[in-house]
Design a protein around this motif. Structure first.
Motif, PDB file in Angstrom:
ATOM      1  N   ARG A   1      60.179-134.400  25.108  1.00 54.06           N
ATOM      2  CA  ARG A   1      60.626-135.233  26.239  1.00 54.06           C
ATOM      3  C   ARG A   1      61.461-134.447  27.243  1.00 54.06           C
ATOM      4  O   ARG A   1      61.366-134.661  28.436  1.00 54.06           O
ATOM      5  N   HIS A   2      62.278-133.531  26.775  1.00 52.15           N
ATOM      6  CA  HIS A   2      63.201-132.828  27.655  1.00 52.15           C
ATOM      7  C   HIS A   2      62.736-131.438  28.085  1.00 52.15           C
ATOM      8  O   HIS A   2      63.220-130.916  29.091  1.00 52.15           O
ATOM      9  N   HIS A   3      61.839-130.810  27.345  1.00 51.66           N
ATOM     10  CA  HIS A   3      61.505-129.414  27.624  1.00 51.66           C
ATOM     11  C   HIS A   3      60.035-129.121  27.895  1.00 51.66           C
ATOM     12  O   HIS A   3      59.711-128.026  28.333  1.00 51.66           O
ATOM     13  N   VAL A   4      59.156-130.056  27.590  1.00 54.68           N
ATOM     14  CA  VAL A   4      57.723-129.794  27.761  1.00 54.68           C
ATOM     15  C   VAL A   4      57.255-130.382  29.089  1.00 54.68           C
ATOM     16  O   VAL A   4      57.395-131.564  29.336  1.00 54.68           O
ATOM     17  N   SER A   5      56.704-129.505  29.925  1.00 56.74           N
ATOM     18  CA  SER A   5      56.169-129.932  31.221  1.00 56.74           C
ATOM     19  C   SER A   5      54.664-129.726  31.230  1.00 56.74           C
ATOM     20  O   SER A   5      54.094-129.085  30.342  1.00 56.74           O
ATOM     21  N   SER A   6      54.003-130.252  32.251  1.00 62.52           N
ATOM     22  CA  SER A   6      52.549-130.054  32.346  1.00 62.52           C
ATOM     23  C   SER A   6      52.229-128.573  32.528  1.00 62.52           C
ATOM     24  O   SER A   6      51.215-128.088  32.019  1.00 62.52           O
ATOM     25  N   ASP A   7      53.087-127.824  33.225  1.00 63.75           N
ATOM     26  CA  ASP A   7      52.860-126.383  33.385  1.00 63.75           C
ATOM     27  C   ASP A   7      52.961-125.648  32.048  1.00 63.75           C
ATOM     28  O   ASP A   7      52.176-124.748  31.766  1.00 63.75           O
ATOM     29  N   LEU A   8      53.927-126.046  31.219  1.00 62.24           N
ATOM     30  CA  LEU A   8      54.074-125.429  29.900  1.00 62.24           C
ATOM     31  C   LEU A   8      52.867-125.746  29.012  1.00 62.24           C
ATOM     32  O   LEU A   8      52.348-124.860  28.329  1.00 62.24           O
ATOM     33  N   LEU A   9      52.410-126.993  29.034  1.00 58.58           N
ATOM     34  CA  LEU A   9      51.228-127.360  28.255  1.00 58.58           C
ATOM     35  C   LEU A   9      49.999-126.599  28.729  1.00 58.58           C
ATOM     36  O   LEU A   9      49.195-126.131  27.918  1.00 58.58           O
ATOM     37  N   ASP A  10      49.850-126.447  30.043  1.00 56.80           N
ATOM     38  CA  ASP A  10      48.717-125.710  30.596  1.00 56.80           C
ATOM     39  C   ASP A  10      48.764-124.243  30.167  1.00 56.80           C
ATOM     40  O   ASP A  10      47.746-123.672  29.770  1.00 56.80           O
ATOM     41  N   ALA A  11      49.947-123.639  30.214  1.00 56.37           N
ATOM     42  CA  ALA A  11      50.088-122.239  29.794  1.00 56.37           C
ATOM     43  C   ALA A  11      49.795-122.077  28.305  1.00 56.37           C
ATOM     44  O   ALA A  11      49.140-121.115  27.886  1.00 56.37           O
ATOM     45  N   ALA A  12      50.247-123.024  27.482  1.00 59.64           N
ATOM     46  CA  ALA A  12      49.988-122.958  26.040  1.00 59.64           C
ATOM     47  C   ALA A  12      48.499-123.104  25.752  1.00 59.64           C
ATOM     48  O   ALA A  12      47.948-122.394  24.902  1.00 59.64           O
ATOM     49  N   LEU A  13      47.840-123.995  26.474  1.00 63.58           N
ATOM     50  CA  LEU A  13      46.400-124.184  26.288  1.00 63.58           C
ATOM     51  C   LEU A  13      45.627-122.944  26.716  1.00 63.58           C
ATOM     52  O   LEU A  13      44.721-122.489  26.017  1.00 63.58           O
ATOM     53  N   THR A  14      46.006-122.346  27.835  1.00 53.64           N
ATOM     54  CA  THR A  14      45.357-121.123  28.313  1.00 53.64           C
ATOM     55  C   THR A  14      45.524-119.995  27.302  1.00 53.64           C
ATOM     56  O   THR A  14      44.569-119.274  26.997  1.00 53.64           O
ATOM     57  N   GLU A  15      46.711-119.843  26.762  1.00 50.63           N
ATOM     58  CA  GLU A  15      46.966-118.786  25.774  1.00 50.63           C
ATOM     59  C   GLU A  15      46.191-119.032  24.480  1.00 50.63           C
ATOM     60  O   GLU A  15      45.657-118.095  23.874  1.00 50.63           O
ATOM     61  N   THR A  16      46.106-120.285  24.052  1.00 49.02           N
ATOM     62  CA  THR A  16      45.347-120.618  22.850  1.00 49.02           C
ATOM     63  C   THR A  16      43.880-120.245  23.022  1.00 49.02           C
ATOM     64  O   THR A  16      43.273-119.624  22.142  1.00 49.02           O
ATOM     65  N   VAL A  17      43.300-120.589  24.177  1.00 46.97           N
ATOM     66  CA  VAL A  17      41.898-120.265  24.444  1.00 46.97           C
ATOM     67  C   VAL A  17      41.716-118.749  24.528  1.00 46.97           C
ATOM     68  O   VAL A  17      40.757-118.202  23.991  1.00 46.97           O
ATOM     69  N   ARG A  18      42.651-118.062  25.174  1.00 51.17           N
ATOM     70  CA  ARG A  18      42.550-116.602  25.288  1.00 51.17           C
ATOM     71  C   ARG A  18      42.514-115.953  23.906  1.00 51.17           C
ATOM     72  O   ARG A  18      41.690-115.077  23.632  1.00 51.17           O
ATOM     73  N   ARG A  19      43.376-116.399  23.014  1.00 53.15           N
ATOM     74  CA  ARG A  19      43.412-115.823  21.669  1.00 53.15           C
ATOM     75  C   ARG A  19      42.170-116.175  20.864  1.00 53.15           C
ATOM     76  O   ARG A  19      41.680-115.370  20.085  1.00 53.15           O
ATOM     77  N   ALA A  20      41.645-117.381  21.054  1.00 58.36           N
ATOM     78  CA  ALA A  20      40.463-117.810  20.296  1.00 58.36           C
ATOM     79  C   ALA A  20      39.183-117.156  20.809  1.00 58.36           C
ATOM     80  O   ALA A  20      38.237-116.981  20.047  1.00 58.36           O
ATOM     81  N   ARG A  21      39.168-116.781  22.065  1.00 57.64           N
ATOM     82  CA  ARG A  21      37.969-116.175  22.656  1.00 57.64           C
ATOM     83  C   ARG A  21      37.602-114.860  22.004  1.00 57.64           C
ATOM     84  O   ARG A  21      36.432-114.528  21.876  1.00 57.64           O
ATOM     85  N   GLY A  22      38.598-114.106  21.634  1.00 52.68           N
ATOM     86  CA  GLY A  22      38.321-112.769  21.111  1.00 52.68           C
ATOM     87  C   GLY A  22      37.612-111.979  22.193  1.00 52.68           C
ATOM     88  O   GLY A  22      38.120-111.813  23.277  1.00 52.68           O
ATOM     89  N   GLY A  23      36.410-111.520  21.927  1.00 48.49           N
ATOM     90  CA  GLY A  23      35.646-110.781  22.927  1.00 48.49           C
ATOM     91  C   GLY A  23      34.577-111.621  23.603  1.00 48.49           C
ATOM     92  O   GLY A  23      33.808-111.104  24.409  1.00 48.49           O
TER      93      GLY A  23
END
Length: 132
Positions: free
Chosen positions: A26-48
Motif C-alpha cells: 500500500r505504501h511502497h508499491v507503485s505501477s512503475d515498480l510493478l512494471d519494472a519488476a515484471l520487465t526484469e522477471t521476463v528478462r531473466r526468464a527469456r534466457g537467450g
C-alpha cells in the motif's frame, strides 16, 4: 513450512504476516515498480530466447465481497452485481509468465482490452502466435 526455499532465497527467517505485506504494498508499491519488476522477471526468464512461441490473452471477473455466492444463496440474500473487478492479462504460455495486465471496473467486454494487451506484451517480448 511450505515456503522454506523462498525464505532462504530472500534471507527471511520467518514468513511475514499478511498485514505486513499488505502495508508494504500500500505504501511502497507503485505501477512503475510493478512494471519494472515484471520487465526484469521476463528478462531473466527469456534466457537467450528472442521471441515467445505463444502468448495467450484472457480475462476474468473478480467479485469484491467477503461472502461467497453459495453463502448468499443459502442465506436467501442477493446483493447484485456491485463491486466487480475486471482483470485482463497476457501470458507467455510456455513458462506461464505474465507479460502484461489491465485492471478496471467490470463487468465489461473483453474486446477493448485485447489490442492494448497484445501491444504491451509484444513490447516486452515479441511473439509468433497469439491466442485469445
Amino acid at each position: 513450512r511450505l515456503s522454506g526455499q523462498l525464505r532462504r532465497v530472500l534471507g527471511l527467517r520467518a514468513v511475514p504476516d499478511h498485514a505486513t505485506v499488505w502495508r508494504f504494498a500500500r505504501h511502497h508499491v507503485s505501477s512503475d515498480l510493478l512494471d519494472a519488476a515484471l520487465t526484469e522477471t521476463v528478462r531473466r526468464a527469456r534466457g537467450g530466447a528472442e521471441r515467445a512461441s505463444q502468448i495467450a490473452l484472457d480475462s476474468t471477473g473478480l467479485f469484491l465481497a467477503h461472502t461467497s455466492r453459495y453463502f448468499e444463496w443459502r442465506a436467501k440474500r442477493h446483493r447484485g452485481q456491485r463491486g466487480w473487478l475486471k482483470w485482463a492479462f497476457a501470458m507467455w504460455v510456455a513458462p506461464q509468465i505474465l507479460l502484461a495486465q489491465r485492471v478496471r471496473p467490470g463487468p465489461c467486454g473483453d474486446f477493448t482490452d485485447l489490442p492494448p494487451l497484445a501491444s504491451a506484451a509484444a513490447a516486452r517480448m515479441p511473439f509468433e502466435q497469439l491466442l485469445a
